[in-house]
Write a protein that holds these residues in place. Structure first.
Motif, PDB file in Angstrom:
ATOM      1  N   LEU A   1       1.098  -1.199   0.578  1.00 25.26           N
ATOM      2  CA  LEU A   1      -0.043  -0.091   0.056  1.00 25.26           C
ATOM      3  C   LEU A   1       0.549   1.442   0.479  1.00 25.26           C
ATOM      4  O   LEU A   1       0.459   2.594  -0.649  1.00 25.26           O
TER       5      LEU A   1
ATOM      6  N   LEU B   1      -9.883  -2.281   1.495  1.00 23.74           N
ATOM      7  CA  LEU B   1      -9.110  -1.933   0.080  1.00 23.74           C
ATOM      8  C   LEU B   1      -9.940  -1.856  -0.998  1.00 23.74           C
ATOM      9  O   LEU B   1      -9.549  -0.885  -2.089  1.00 23.74           O
ATOM     10  N   HIS B   2     -10.438  -2.899  -1.162  1.00 27.63           N
ATOM     11  CA  HIS B   2     -10.801  -2.756  -3.018  1.00 27.63           C
ATOM     12  C   HIS B   2     -12.454  -1.703  -2.994  1.00 27.63           C
ATOM     13  O   HIS B   2     -12.663  -1.124  -3.926  1.00 27.63           O
TER      14      HIS B   2
ATOM     15  N   VAL C   1      -8.810   0.585  -4.942  1.00 25.81           N
ATOM     16  CA  VAL C   1      -8.310  -0.474  -5.184  1.00 25.81           C
ATOM     17  C   VAL C   1      -8.435  -2.129  -6.280  1.00 25.81           C
ATOM     18  O   VAL C   1      -9.489  -2.023  -5.682  1.00 25.81           O
TER      19      VAL C   1
ATOM     20  N   GLN D   1      -2.567   1.421  -7.720  1.00 25.22           N
ATOM     21  CA  GLN D   1      -4.014   0.670  -8.348  1.00 25.22           C
ATOM     22  C   GLN D   1      -4.331  -0.446  -8.503  1.00 25.22           C
ATOM     23  O   GLN D   1      -5.341  -0.995  -8.561  1.00 25.22           O
TER      24      GLN D   1
ATOM     25  N   ASN E   1       0.977   3.325  -3.092  1.00 25.59           N
ATOM     26  CA  ASN E   1      -0.254   3.422  -3.541  1.00 25.59           C
ATOM     27  C   ASN E   1      -0.293   2.789  -5.000  1.00 25.59           C
ATOM     28  O   ASN E   1      -0.895   3.741  -5.773  1.00 25.59           O
TER      29      ASN E   1
ATOM     30  N   LEU F   1      -3.433  -4.386  -6.641  1.00 23.33           N
ATOM     31  CA  LEU F   1      -2.769  -5.409  -5.935  1.00 23.33           C
ATOM     32  C   LEU F   1      -2.893  -6.797  -6.626  1.00 23.33           C
ATOM     33  O   LEU F   1      -3.480  -7.017  -6.660  1.00 23.33           O
TER      34      LEU F   1
END
Lengths: 246, 340
Positions: A156, A187-188, A192, A161, A159, A163
């Motif tokens: 993370l 996170l999603h 992301v 876009q 940063n 993962l």
């Protein structure tokens, strides 16, 4: 929603062994998607090829419209593709805060960290993966579950876009799995795009709306978990040929 | 990271970081800080005890090699790049410094700076091919490069340009006054150590250490390994160059011997004696080495033998160097004296 990752005819050979064979798929921006297959199916190799740690023999990988095939790993990270590893990796002698700071010091991480200061930005990430209380200790004394969180935190920091999570649940207890699951879902929700592997179907099936199945380096099918679970070839790949009693 | 989750963590974070401002003050109150200050004051007072050029010379040699060992420790201890060719930077700077003083009549400090910068250029030159090598292969490659330098400078055919086995001699010392020379070296040592320790604690130092701990992980964190390894090589070469230039001036000359692997090993032995990745351990190692060398100077052949034994003992019983155990023992005594 545009296509964020486009993989076309990807092939990777090790001597006589073809680990990934003419593999193609697309991921749309904001998707939450799993890559499944039994042990040795080539999932990790696919991740290694996307993240640049290995070069494909043929085929192309496009991220956000840009050809990243065979690019240096750190450049791919700085474009916005971060990954974790199946076997946890950490900077053993650095504190957890510094472990995350390293990603925040990458050229992509720096841009976000600038406004906050690297330490503060890294602490924020540590807090978001639930490790802020342990900011000043080195990872060698952490339990495995915390190391998995650290992995995600490190990714993370750049940063991302997109993962790529390689077996994020391996070696975890059910309670620890739930914590990581919540983290990934959060996170999603933050926007992301998440692409993860797993060899145990049950963990992934509840989590992701779309699954790509592979076996012996080849693409088998692409669909919802329910569709994939019914697929004859997938079942054969996991259970072997013959009668299926499941 | 969304803005929402960023603001969430902020309150918790600030408390943890507020301590860093009064870092120096806190440090000076710790045992380690106090000991460092006492040692520095002690070093400043040495010339009051003796103005003898010979005795001060031992201290000066130890200070020069402290810088040299620290430069190796920086590269190996912080970045994990184990070089066996540290003498390359040491030697080339020695030659360039001597050349500029002797033939171009530049002041010593300007020559030293030029010498060290040429050392940096060599760091870059050697760094670029060496970066593809890891572990023992990097060690071997740098050692062989050192040997190439040694035999090139020794070669009779190059004698008109490189000075042959005689090298460059009759360089004036920094100062005719031994005490002044002593203090100049002390300033060089302290400044070099402060800079190296500061870099180690900086953000760049964190990146260096991440490469040492896990280079693949560092690359996955978006770190350009080549760039940072090159920077580390160049910083290390600069300080090795400072040491080399000072060494040449202290000995009033330089010969191909400085390129010998022996000098690289000196740096490694001293840094390992003190403790790798500590920087300040290099000073302890260097002083220990040169004082011991002085004790055994009557029997030069025996001294190598005794050193080997000491090194083996240190590796066997204190693989992380003698700095930490020495500090712990001293702290016990310190506490005892203060009655804690």
């Amino acid at each position: 929603m545009g296509v964020i990752l486009e993989v076309k005819n990807l092939t990777k050979k090790y001597g006589g062994l073809t680990a990934v064979n003419d593999f193609s798929f697309e991921i749309k921006r904001g998707e939450f998607i799993g890559l499944i297959g039994p042990n040795g199916a080539g999932k990790t190799t696919v991740f290694n090829l996307i993240s640049g740690f290995q070069r494909p023999n043929s085929g192309t990988i496009r991220f956000d419209g840009k050809d990243i095939t065979g690019m240096a790993p750190y450049k791919i990270v700085n474009l916005g593709v971060a990954r974790t590893f199946q076997l946890v990796r950490s900077f053993k002698l650095l504190t957890l805060l510094d472990n995350i700071s390293v990603s925040c010091l990458s050229s992509r991480g720096k841009k976000v960290a600038k406004g906050h200061g690297v330490d503060e930005y890294a602490s924020t990430i540590l807090a978001s993966v639930g490790l802020v209380d342990k900011a000043r200790i080195p990872p060698i004394i952490l339990p495995h579950g915390d190391l998995r969180k650290l992995q995600i935190g490190k990714a993370l920091g750049t940063n991302p876009q997109l993962l790529l999570l390689d077996e994020p649940f391996s070696g975890l207890s059910h309670e620890e799995q739930d914590v990581i699951t919540d983290l990934i879902i959060k996170l999603h929700d933050d926007g992301v795009t998440v692409f993860m592997t797993g060899h145990v179907l049950r963990e992934l099936m509840h989590l992701v709306p779309r699954v790509i199945a592979m076996h012996q380096g080849k693409f088998i099918m692409d669909g919802t978990p329910q569709e994939v679970a019914k697929n004859k070839i997938v079942l054969e790949a996991y259970l072997g040929k013959g009668e299926v009693f499941a | 990271m969304s803005a929402k989750s960023l603001s969430k963590g902020k309150g918790r974070v600030k408390k943890k970081l507020s301590g860093s401002k009064s870092y120096l003050l806190n440090w000076s109150k710790t045992f380690r800080g106090r000991l460092t200050i006492i040692c520095l004051i002690g070093l400043c007072l040495i010339p009051l005890l003796t103005q003898n050029r010979y005795y001060l010379g031992i201290f000066i040699t130890a200070m020069i090699f402290s810088i040299f060992a620290a430069s190796w420790d920086f590269l190996a201890g912080f970045t994990g790049q184990v070089s066996f060719g540290q003498a390359i930077f040491f030697g080339i700077s020695g030659y360039i410094t001597s050349y500029f003083i002797r033939y171009l009549y530049l002041p010593w400090w300007a020559s030293l700076l030029i010498g060290s910068l040429v050392g940096v250029a060599f760091g870059l030159l050697i760094g670029i091919p060496a970066l593809r090598l890891k572990g023992p292969y990097l060690g071997l490659a740098t050692m062989v490069l050192g040997l190439i330098m040694f035999y090139t400078f020794l070669n009779v055919k190059f004698e008109p340009w490189l000075g042959g086995s005689e090298g460059i001699s009759k360089i004036p010392q920094i100062s005719r006054n031994a005490v002044e020379t002593y203090y100049i070296h002390l300033i060089f040592m302290i400044t070099s150590f402060l800079i190296l320790i500061w870099i180690g604690k900086s953000k760049m130092g964190t990146v260096f250490k991440s490469i040492r701990d896990d280079d693949i992980g560092a690359e996955a964190s978006g770190i350009n390994l080549t760039k940072y390894k090159l920077i580390a090589f160049m910083i290390s070469a600069f300080f090795a160059g400072i040491a080399g230039g000072l060494f040449a001036m202290h000995n009033r000359g330089v010969n191909p011997g400085v390129f010998q692997p022996l000098y690289s090993f000196y740096a490694i032995v001293m840094a390992s004696l003190g403790g790798i990745a500590t920087i300040s351990g290099s000073a302890l190692g260097s002083y220990f080495f040169w004082f011991a060398a002085e004790l055994f100077s009557e029997w030069p052949d025996v001294s190598v033998f005794i050193f080997a034994i000491i090194l083996i003992l240190v590796i066997r019983f204190a693989e992380h160097g003698i700095l930490k155990p020495v500090l712990e023992r001293l702290k016990d005594i310190w506490d005892l004296v203060l009655g804690k």
